[in-house]
Design an enzyme around this catalytic site. Sequence first.
Site, mmCIF file in Angstrom:
data_model
loop_
_atom_site.group_PDB
_atom_site.id
_atom_site.type_symbol
_atom_site.label_atom_id
_atom_site.label_comp_id
_atom_site.label_asym_id
_atom_site.label_seq_id
_atom_site.Cartn_x
_atom_site.Cartn_y
_atom_site.Cartn_z
ATOM 1 N N CYS A 77 0.833 -1.206 0.000
ATOM 2 C CA CYS A 77 0.000 0.000 0.000
ATOM 3 C C CYS A 77 0.867 1.256 0.000
ATOM 4 C CB CYS A 77 -0.903 0.035 1.244
ATOM 5 S SG CYS A 77 -2.328 -1.028 1.110
ATOM 6 N N HIS A 78 0.411 2.250 -0.735
ATOM 7 C CA HIS A 78 1.077 3.543 -0.758
ATOM 8 C C HIS A 78 0.665 4.346 0.464
ATOM 9 C CE1 HIS A 78 1.222 2.349 -4.998
ATOM 10 N NE2 HIS A 78 2.310 3.110 -5.067
ATOM 11 N N MET A 114 -8.138 -0.149 0.633
ATOM 12 C CA MET A 114 -7.442 -0.851 1.710
ATOM 13 C C MET A 114 -7.532 -0.080 3.016
ATOM 14 S SD MET A 114 -6.703 -3.665 0.424
ATOM 15 C CE MET A 114 -5.946 -4.275 1.910
ATOM 16 N N ASP A 129 -11.633 -6.373 21.726
ATOM 17 C CA ASP A 129 -10.657 -6.192 22.802
ATOM 18 C C ASP A 129 -11.299 -5.589 24.045
ATOM 19 O OD1 ASP A 129 -7.981 -6.052 23.997
ATOM 20 O OD2 ASP A 129 -8.220 -3.892 23.739
#
Length: 167
Positions: A77-78, A114, A129
Amino acid sequence: MDNGLTHFDGEGNAVMVDVSGKPMTVRTAVARGSIRVGPAVMKAVLEGSVKKGDVLGVARVAGIMGVKQTASLIPMCHTLLVRKCSVDFVTDEENGVITAVCTVKTEGQTGVEMEALTGVTVTLLTIYDMCKAIDKTMELTDIRLVEKSGGKSGHFVNPVEKEVGRS
Protein backbone atom coordinates in the site's frame (compact mmCIF):
# COMPACT_ATOMS: atom_id res chain seq x y z
CA MET A 1 5.42 -13.25 -17.08
CA ASP A 2 2.25 -11.15 -17.39
CA ASN A 3 -0.39 -12.59 -15.10
CA GLY A 4 -2.47 -9.41 -14.89
CA LEU A 5 -1.60 -8.85 -11.23
CA THR A 6 -0.28 -5.36 -10.65
CA HIS A 7 1.82 -6.09 -7.56
CA PHE A 8 4.25 -8.40 -9.41
CA ASP A 9 6.89 -7.58 -11.97
CA GLY A 10 7.67 -9.57 -15.11
CA GLU A 11 9.70 -12.10 -13.13
CA GLY A 12 7.04 -12.60 -10.47
CA ASN A 13 8.70 -10.45 -7.81
CA ALA A 14 6.50 -8.44 -5.48
CA VAL A 15 6.60 -4.71 -6.24
CA MET A 16 4.78 -1.56 -5.22
CA VAL A 17 2.79 -0.31 -8.20
CA ASP A 18 4.16 2.83 -9.87
CA VAL A 19 1.33 5.36 -9.71
CA SER A 20 3.44 8.36 -10.72
CA GLY A 21 1.82 8.60 -14.17
CA LYS A 22 -1.74 8.38 -12.91
CA PRO A 23 -3.88 11.52 -12.71
CA MET A 24 -4.86 12.98 -9.35
CA THR A 25 -8.55 12.29 -8.72
CA VAL A 26 -10.91 12.37 -5.76
CA ARG A 27 -11.19 8.84 -4.45
CA THR A 28 -13.62 7.53 -1.87
CA ALA A 29 -14.14 4.08 -0.38
CA VAL A 30 -16.67 2.71 2.07
CA ALA A 31 -16.20 -0.57 3.93
CA ARG A 32 -18.55 -2.35 6.28
CA GLY A 33 -18.16 -5.13 8.82
CA SER A 34 -20.00 -6.53 11.78
CA ILE A 35 -19.31 -8.15 15.10
CA ARG A 36 -21.78 -10.61 16.56
CA VAL A 37 -22.06 -10.21 20.31
CA GLY A 38 -24.05 -11.83 23.07
CA PRO A 39 -26.73 -10.08 25.09
CA ALA A 40 -24.34 -9.18 27.94
CA VAL A 41 -21.91 -7.43 25.61
CA MET A 42 -24.67 -5.62 23.74
CA LYS A 43 -26.21 -4.43 27.00
CA ALA A 44 -22.87 -3.23 28.38
CA VAL A 45 -21.98 -1.41 25.13
CA LEU A 46 -25.37 0.32 24.89
CA GLU A 47 -25.43 1.25 28.58
CA GLY A 48 -21.81 2.40 28.56
CA SER A 49 -20.92 0.09 31.42
CA VAL A 50 -17.87 -1.66 29.94
CA LYS A 51 -15.01 -1.24 32.42
CA LYS A 52 -12.52 -0.20 29.71
CA GLY A 53 -14.68 2.81 28.77
CA ASP A 54 -16.83 4.05 25.90
CA VAL A 55 -16.53 1.09 23.53
CA LEU A 56 -17.91 2.70 20.38
CA GLY A 57 -16.09 5.98 20.99
CA VAL A 58 -12.74 4.26 21.46
CA ALA A 59 -13.42 1.89 18.53
CA ARG A 60 -14.19 4.87 16.27
CA VAL A 61 -10.85 6.51 17.14
CA ALA A 62 -9.02 3.19 16.71
CA GLY A 63 -10.56 2.73 13.27
CA ILE A 64 -9.45 6.19 12.19
CA MET A 65 -5.96 5.47 13.51
CA GLY A 66 -5.99 2.16 11.62
CA VAL A 67 -6.81 4.00 8.38
CA LYS A 68 -3.80 6.25 8.89
CA GLN A 69 -1.51 3.24 9.52
CA THR A 70 -2.60 1.10 6.54
CA ALA A 71 0.64 1.58 4.59
CA SER A 72 2.57 0.37 7.66
CA LEU A 73 0.47 -2.80 7.87
CA ILE A 74 -0.13 -3.81 4.25
CA PRO A 75 3.23 -4.12 2.44
CA MET A 76 2.29 -2.87 -1.04
CA CYS A 77 0.00 0.00 0.00
CA HIS A 78 1.08 3.54 -0.76
CA THR A 79 1.22 6.13 1.99
CA LEU A 80 -1.75 8.43 1.39
CA LEU A 81 -2.83 11.82 2.58
CA VAL A 82 -6.28 11.02 3.94
CA ARG A 83 -8.65 13.96 3.46
CA LYS A 84 -11.63 12.51 5.35
CA CYS A 85 -12.27 9.49 7.52
CA SER A 86 -15.38 8.57 9.46
CA VAL A 87 -16.54 5.50 11.34
CA ASP A 88 -20.23 5.07 12.05
CA PHE A 89 -22.17 2.36 13.86
CA VAL A 90 -25.50 0.59 13.55
CA THR A 91 -26.52 -1.56 16.51
CA ASP A 92 -29.04 -4.36 16.11
CA GLU A 93 -29.83 -5.28 19.69
CA GLU A 94 -32.37 -7.97 18.75
CA ASN A 95 -29.88 -9.92 16.62
CA GLY A 96 -26.77 -9.09 18.67
CA VAL A 97 -24.91 -7.34 15.86
CA ILE A 98 -22.86 -4.15 15.88
CA THR A 99 -22.04 -2.98 12.36
CA ALA A 100 -19.27 -0.50 11.64
CA VAL A 101 -19.04 1.54 8.44
CA CYS A 102 -15.76 3.25 7.56
CA THR A 103 -15.62 5.95 4.88
CA VAL A 104 -12.29 7.25 3.61
CA LYS A 105 -11.63 10.01 1.09
CA THR A 106 -8.48 11.33 -0.53
CA GLU A 107 -7.31 13.17 -3.60
CA GLY A 108 -4.53 11.21 -5.14
CA GLN A 109 -3.21 8.72 -7.64
CA THR A 110 -4.35 5.53 -5.94
CA GLY A 111 -7.49 4.40 -4.17
CA VAL A 112 -8.41 4.12 -0.52
CA GLU A 113 -10.11 0.72 -0.47
CA MET A 114 -7.44 -0.85 1.71
CA GLU A 115 -7.64 2.06 4.13
CA ALA A 116 -11.42 1.68 4.51
CA LEU A 117 -11.13 -2.10 4.98
CA THR A 118 -8.33 -1.67 7.51
CA GLY A 119 -10.30 0.99 9.37
CA VAL A 120 -13.41 -1.13 9.72
CA THR A 121 -11.39 -4.19 10.78
CA VAL A 122 -9.44 -2.28 13.44
CA THR A 123 -12.74 -0.83 14.67
CA LEU A 124 -14.23 -4.30 15.12
CA LEU A 125 -11.06 -5.68 16.72
CA THR A 126 -11.18 -2.82 19.23
CA ILE A 127 -14.76 -3.70 20.16
CA TYR A 128 -13.62 -7.28 20.68
CA ASP A 129 -10.66 -6.19 22.80
CA MET A 130 -12.71 -3.93 25.00
CA CYS A 131 -15.45 -6.52 25.56
CA LYS A 132 -13.55 -9.82 25.70
CA ALA A 133 -13.65 -9.86 29.51
CA ILE A 134 -17.44 -10.15 29.22
CA ASP A 135 -17.56 -12.72 26.40
CA LYS A 136 -14.81 -14.20 24.24
CA THR A 137 -17.20 -15.79 21.72
CA MET A 138 -17.76 -12.60 19.70
CA GLU A 139 -17.36 -13.06 15.95
CA LEU A 140 -16.14 -10.59 13.33
CA THR A 141 -18.11 -11.11 10.14
CA ASP A 142 -19.13 -9.71 6.76
CA ILE A 143 -16.12 -7.41 6.30
CA ARG A 144 -16.21 -6.08 2.76
CA LEU A 145 -15.82 -3.14 0.44
CA VAL A 146 -19.25 -1.56 -0.01
CA GLU A 147 -18.45 1.07 -2.59
CA LYS A 148 -15.57 2.97 -4.15
CA SER A 149 -15.32 5.85 -6.56
CA GLY A 150 -12.60 7.65 -8.47
CA GLY A 151 -9.66 6.54 -10.51
CA LYS A 152 -9.42 4.57 -13.73
CA SER A 153 -11.88 1.87 -12.71
CA GLY A 154 -14.54 4.44 -11.78
CA HIS A 155 -17.50 3.78 -9.51
CA PHE A 156 -18.02 0.34 -7.96
CA VAL A 157 -20.85 -0.84 -5.75
CA ASN A 158 -20.49 -4.30 -4.25
CA PRO A 159 -23.27 -6.51 -5.66
CA VAL A 160 -23.74 -8.05 -2.21
CA GLU A 161 -24.80 -4.63 -0.93
CA LYS A 162 -27.37 -4.31 -3.74
CA GLU A 163 -28.81 -7.73 -2.87
CA VAL A 164 -29.36 -6.81 0.77
CA GLY A 165 -30.43 -3.25 -0.03
CA ARG A 166 -27.66 -1.55 1.99
CA SER A 167 -25.90 0.68 -0.53
